[in-house]
Design an enzyme around this catalytic site. Structure first.
Site, PDB file in Angstrom:
ATOM      1  CB  VAL A   1      -0.954  -0.007   1.234  1.00 23.33           C
ATOM      2  CG1 VAL A   1      -1.711   1.272   1.299  1.00 23.33           C
ATOM      3  CG2 VAL A   1      -2.044  -1.180   1.071  1.00 23.33           C
TER       4      VAL A   1
ATOM      5  NE  ARG B   1      17.469   7.159  -0.948  1.00 26.32           N
ATOM      6  CZ  ARG B   1      18.005   8.245  -0.169  1.00 26.32           C
ATOM      7  NH1 ARG B   1      18.475   7.980   1.255  1.00 26.32           N
ATOM      8  NH2 ARG B   1      17.547   9.246  -0.599  1.00 26.32           N
TER       9      ARG B   1
ATOM     10  CE  LYS C   1      -6.963  -5.730   8.218  1.00 27.42           C
ATOM     11  NZ  LYS C   1      -6.490  -5.992   6.913  1.00 27.42           N
TER      12      LYS C   1
ATOM     13  CD  GLU D   1     -13.718   5.567   2.265  1.00 26.76           C
ATOM     14  OE1 GLU D   1     -14.259   6.404   2.382  1.00 26.76           O
ATOM     15  OE2 GLU D   1     -14.222   4.116   2.431  1.00 26.76           O
TER      16      GLU D   1
ATOM     17  N   GLY E   1      -0.660 -13.074  -5.388  1.00 23.06           N
ATOM     18  CA  GLY E   1      -0.207 -11.882  -4.395  1.00 23.06           C
ATOM     19  C   GLY E   1      -1.724 -11.515  -3.703  1.00 23.06           C
TER      20      GLY E   1
ATOM     21  CD  GLU F   1      -1.012 -10.715   5.109  1.00 23.67           C
ATOM     22  OE1 GLU F   1      -0.455 -11.108   6.144  1.00 23.67           O
ATOM     23  OE2 GLU F   1      -1.595  -9.500   4.554  1.00 23.67           O
TER      24      GLU F   1
ATOM     25  CG  ASP G   1      -9.187  -8.870   7.362  1.00 22.57           C
ATOM     26  OD1 ASP G   1      -8.323  -8.311   7.608  1.00 22.57           O
ATOM     27  OD2 ASP G   1     -10.056  -8.593   6.547  1.00 22.57           O
TER      28      ASP G   1
ATOM     29  CE  LYS H   1     -10.793  -5.573   5.971  1.00 17.41           C
ATOM     30  NZ  LYS H   1     -10.404  -6.528   4.723  1.00 17.41           N
TER      31      LYS H   1
HETATM   32  N1  LIG Z   1      -2.637  -5.002   0.505  1.00 20.70           N
HETATM   33  C1  LIG Z   1      -3.729  -4.606   0.539  1.00 20.70           C
HETATM   34  O1  LIG Z   1      -4.530  -5.129  -0.461  1.00 20.70           O
HETATM   35  C2  LIG Z   1      -4.673  -3.981   1.554  1.00 20.70           C
HETATM   36  C3  LIG Z   1      -5.809  -3.270   1.458  1.00 20.70           C
HETATM   37  C4  LIG Z   1      -6.388  -2.474   2.403  1.00 20.70           C
HETATM   38  C5  LIG Z   1      -5.718  -2.488   3.582  1.00 20.70           C
HETATM   39  N2  LIG Z   1      -4.446  -2.948   3.760  1.00 20.70           N
HETATM   40  C6  LIG Z   1      -3.842  -2.408   5.073  1.00 20.70           C
HETATM   41  O2  LIG Z   1      -2.812  -1.625   4.793  1.00 20.70           O
HETATM   42  C7  LIG Z   1      -1.667  -1.841   5.801  1.00 20.70           C
HETATM   43  C8  LIG Z   1      -0.257  -2.177   4.900  1.00 20.70           C
HETATM   44  O3  LIG Z   1      -0.530  -3.467   4.208  1.00 20.70           O
HETATM   45  P1  LIG Z   1       0.446  -3.926   3.058  1.00 20.70           P
HETATM   46  O4  LIG Z   1      -0.258  -5.047   2.390  1.00 20.70           O
HETATM   47  O5  LIG Z   1       0.938  -2.657   2.273  1.00 20.70           O
HETATM   48  O6  LIG Z   1       1.493  -4.513   4.083  1.00 20.70           O
HETATM   49  P2  LIG Z   1       3.104  -4.772   3.558  1.00 20.70           P
HETATM   50  O7  LIG Z   1       3.334  -5.084   2.125  1.00 20.70           O
HETATM   51  O8  LIG Z   1       3.455  -5.677   4.501  1.00 20.70           O
HETATM   52  O9  LIG Z   1       3.975  -3.423   4.015  1.00 20.70           O
HETATM   53  C9  LIG Z   1       4.384  -2.987   5.245  1.00 20.70           C
HETATM   54  C10 LIG Z   1       5.582  -2.111   5.154  1.00 20.70           C
HETATM   55  O10 LIG Z   1       5.900  -1.433   6.552  1.00 20.70           O
HETATM   56  C11 LIG Z   1       7.238  -2.351   6.850  1.00 20.70           C
HETATM   57  N3  LIG Z   1       7.020  -2.263   8.150  1.00 20.70           N
HETATM   58  C12 LIG Z   1       6.155  -2.994   9.146  1.00 20.70           C
HETATM   59  N4  LIG Z   1       6.407  -3.024  10.227  1.00 20.70           N
HETATM   60  C13 LIG Z   1       7.419  -2.210  10.501  1.00 20.70           C
HETATM   61  C14 LIG Z   1       8.191  -1.584  11.595  1.00 20.70           C
HETATM   62  N5  LIG Z   1       7.644  -1.947  12.774  1.00 20.70           N
HETATM   63  N6  LIG Z   1       9.185  -0.799  11.351  1.00 20.70           N
HETATM   64  C15 LIG Z   1       9.454  -0.358  10.134  1.00 20.70           C
HETATM   65  N7  LIG Z   1       8.612  -0.884   9.126  1.00 20.70           N
HETATM   66  C16 LIG Z   1       7.753  -1.675   9.119  1.00 20.70           C
HETATM   67  C17 LIG Z   1       7.496  -3.441   6.253  1.00 20.70           C
HETATM   68  O11 LIG Z   1       8.287  -3.831   6.253  1.00 20.70           O
HETATM   69  P3  LIG Z   1       8.999  -5.361   5.935  1.00 20.70           P
HETATM   70  O12 LIG Z   1       8.622  -5.633   4.250  1.00 20.70           O
HETATM   71  O13 LIG Z   1      10.340  -5.442   6.223  1.00 20.70           O
HETATM   72  O14 LIG Z   1       7.918  -6.279   6.786  1.00 20.70           O
HETATM   73  C18 LIG Z   1       6.683  -3.186   4.644  1.00 20.70           C
HETATM   74  O15 LIG Z   1       7.522  -2.679   3.902  1.00 20.70           O
HETATM   75  C19 LIG Z   1      -2.229  -3.058   6.668  1.00 20.70           C
HETATM   76  O16 LIG Z   1      -2.829  -2.492   7.802  1.00 20.70           O
HETATM   77  C20 LIG Z   1      -3.326  -3.569   5.745  1.00 20.70           C
HETATM   78  O17 LIG Z   1      -4.372  -4.323   6.796  1.00 20.70           O
HETATM   79  C21 LIG Z   1      -3.948  -3.536   2.840  1.00 20.70           C
END
Ligand SMILES: NC(=O)c1ccc[n+]([C@@H]2O[C@H](COP(=O)([O-])OP(=O)(O)OC[C@H]3O[C@@H](n4cnc5c(N)ncnc54)[C@H](OP(=O)(O)O)[C@@H]3O)[C@@H](O)[C@H]2O)c1
Length: 363
Positions: A26, A57, A112, A136, A194, A197, A208, A212
Site C-alpha cells: 500500500v 529508496r 483496520k 477509508e 499476490g 499472505e 479480518d 472491519k
Molecule cells: N495489501 C492490501 O491489499 C491492503 C488493502 C487494504 C488495507 N491494507 C492494510 O494496509 C496496511 C499495510 O498493508 P500492506 O499490504 O501494504 O503490508 P506490507 O506489504 O507488509 O507493507 C508494510 C511495510 O511496512 C514495513 N514495516 C512493517 N512494520 C514495520 C516496523 N515496525 N518498522 C518499520 N517498517 C515496518 C514493512 O517492512 P518489511 O517488508 O520489512 O516487513 C513493509 O515494507 C495493513 O494495515 C493492511 O491491513 C492492505
C-alpha cells in the site's frame, strides 16, 4: 486529459506535506501516486519511513526531495502535515499514530486493526488536537464504504449492513467454485497472484472481516463493538462438495459479514460466516478480490456497492482520497462518531455451509 487529483477548494499556494510509514504494497502504491507533482497538485510526498528504507529508496524514481529514513522520530518530529500509516499490525503502528496526532499531524491509516481496537481513543485524541484521523482504506479497499456510511447516508437510520469484506477469502472461494478445486489449491493460487499472505488464517476464519465489521457498526449504528464479540464461523473446512450442493440450489458460497441493529430493542446481531448465496445476487456475482456491500436504511431502502477490495493501487486510491479531503480543508473538524456500548448482542442466527435457505433468501 490529465491524471491529476481533484483538489478544488484547497488554498492556493499551500502544499500538504505527506509522510508515509511503511513502504510495502500500500505505502509504495501511495508513494508512486504522489511522486509525480503533476498528478498531485497541492500534495507533496516529503518523508518515507521503512525499516529497509536505504534499500527501498531506489524503487521510487522521483525528482522531488524525499527524506528516506529508518528512524521514525524523523517523521514524528519532522515537518510533515499528514502521516499515512501503512505498516499494518497493532503495535508499534498504533503508538506511532498516537505520536503523530500528539505532534499535531493529521493521520490517514489503512489499518483496520488499529481503527477497530483503538478507534474511539484515537478519534477523541484527533478531535482534541484539532487534527483529522481518516481511514477509508481500512475497509473495502477502493469501495468508499466508510464515507458512504459516515457521511453519504448519515441522514438515515441504518438497520443492516451485509457485505463481502475480505478480498483474499472471496478470491479463494470464487476460485474453488470456478475450478472445482480444494481450498488448499485455491489458496496456493491466491498466494501466487499476490492476494493471500503466507498465513491467511485471519482471512479464512473471519477475524479480518470481523474487525472491519466492527468499524462499520460504529459508522452505521454508533455502536462500539469489540471485534471479538462478533460471532464467527471459519471457512477452513469448506470442500468442493459444498459447492456442488450450493450449485444444485442455484447458489454459490461466499464469506459474508452481517450486522443488523434493532434500535428499539437496542439489540445487535453480528456475524461473519461462509453462507450459500444465490448465484445471480450481488454477492454471488462478486468474484476474485472484489468486495461488495448492501446497506439498508429506514428511509433510503437498500443501497448497494461493489468494487476492488484489495491490492496496492486500488487501496492507494482510498488513501489518496483521504489526503485530498485533508488538502481541501486542512482545518476541518471531523467529529468522532458518538459511540455507545449500551446494547445487547443477540445470539447470532446465521447459517453455514451447507446452508440454510433463510439466510440465502435474506441476502
Ligand atoms: N495489501 C492490501 O491489499 C491492503 C488493502 C487494504 C488495507 N491494507 C492494510 O494496509 C496496511 C499495510 O498493508 P500492506 O499490504 O501494504 O503490508 P506490507 O506489504 O507488509 O507493507 C508494510 C511495510 O511496512 C514495513 N514495516 C512493517 N512494520 C514495520 C516496523 N515496525 N518498522 C518499520 N517498517 C515496518 C514493512 O517492512 P518489511 O517488508 O520489512 O516487513 C513493509 O515494507 C495493513 O494495515 C493492511 O491491513 C492492505
Amino acid at each position: 486529459v490529465t491524471d491529476s487529483f481533484r483538489v478544488s477548494g484547497s488554498s492556493p499556494g499551500r502544499t500538504l506535506r505527506v509522510a508515509i510509514l511503511g513502504f510495502g504494497t500500500v505505502g509504495s502504491a501511495v508513494a508512486r501516486r504522489l511522486s509525480h507533482p503533476d498528478r498531485a497538485p497541492g500534495i507533496a510526498l516529503t518523508h518515507v519511513f521503512d525499516r529497509r528504507a536505504a534499500q527501498k529508496r531506489r524503487s521510487l524514481p522521483t525528482a522531488a526531495p524525499v527524506l528516506w529514513t529508518s528512524d521514525v522520530d524523523e517523521v514524528l518530529h519532522g515537518d510533515a502535515d499528514v502521516v499515512v500509516e501503512a505498516l499494518g499490525g497493532l503495535e508499534p503502528a498504533a503508538g506511532w499514530v498516537r505520536g503523530a496526532l500528539l505532534a499535531g499531524k493529521s493521520v490517514v491509516t489503512a489499518n483496520k486493526q488499529i481503527v477497530a481496537r483503538h478507534g474511539q481513543a484515537l478519534w477523541t485524541l484527533a478531535a482534541r488536537q484539532g487534527r483529522q484521523l481518516r481511514f477509508e482504506a481500512a475497509v473495502g479497499g477502493a469501495m468508499p464504504i466508510v464515507r458512504a456510511l459516515g457521511e453519504g447516508l448519515a441522514g438515515d437510520r441504518l438497520t443492516r449492513v451485509v457485505a463481502i469484506l475480505n478480498g483474499t477469502t472471496n478470491a479463494v472461494l470464487s476460485r474453488m467454485d470456478a475450478a472445482r478445486c480444494t481450498l488448499v489449491q485455491a489458496l496456493a493460487e491466491a498466494r501466487a497472484c499476490g492476494y493471500a499472505e503466507a498465513d491467511p488464517s485471519a482471512d479464512i476464519d473471519g477475524t479480518d472481516a470481523a474487525a472491519k465489521l466492527s468499524i462499520l457498526c460504529a459508522l452505521a449504528f454508533g455502536l462500539r463493538v469489540d471485534p471479538r464479540e462478533i460471532a464467527r464461523r471459519s471457512g477452513e473446512w469448506i470442500e468442493p462438495d459444498d459447492f456442488d450442493r450450493a450449485r444444485r440450489r442455484g447458489g454459490t458460497i461466499r464469506q459474508l459479514a452481517c450486522a443488523a441493529f434493532d434500535a428499539r430493542r437496542r439489540a445487535l446481531t453480528a456475524w461473519v460466516a461462509p453462507v450459500v448465496v444465490p448465484r445471480e445476487s450481488l454477492f454471488g456475482r462478486t468474484t476474485g478480490a472484489q468486495n461488495a456491500a448492501l446497506v439498508t436504511g429506514e428511509r433510503s431502502g437498500e443501497i448497494g456497492m461493489f468494487g476492488a477490495g484489495a491490492g496496492g493501487d486500488a487501496t492507494a486510491v482510498a488513501v489518496v482520497s483521504d489526503l485530498v479531503a485533508i488538502a481541501r480543508d486542512p482545518a476541518a473538524i471531523v467529529p468522532p462518531p458518538g459511540l455507545t456500548t449500551s446494547f445487547t448482542v443477540d445470539p447470532a442466527e446465521f447459517a453455514f455451509v451447507p446452508s440454510d435457505a433463510a439466510v440465502a433468501e435474506a441476502v
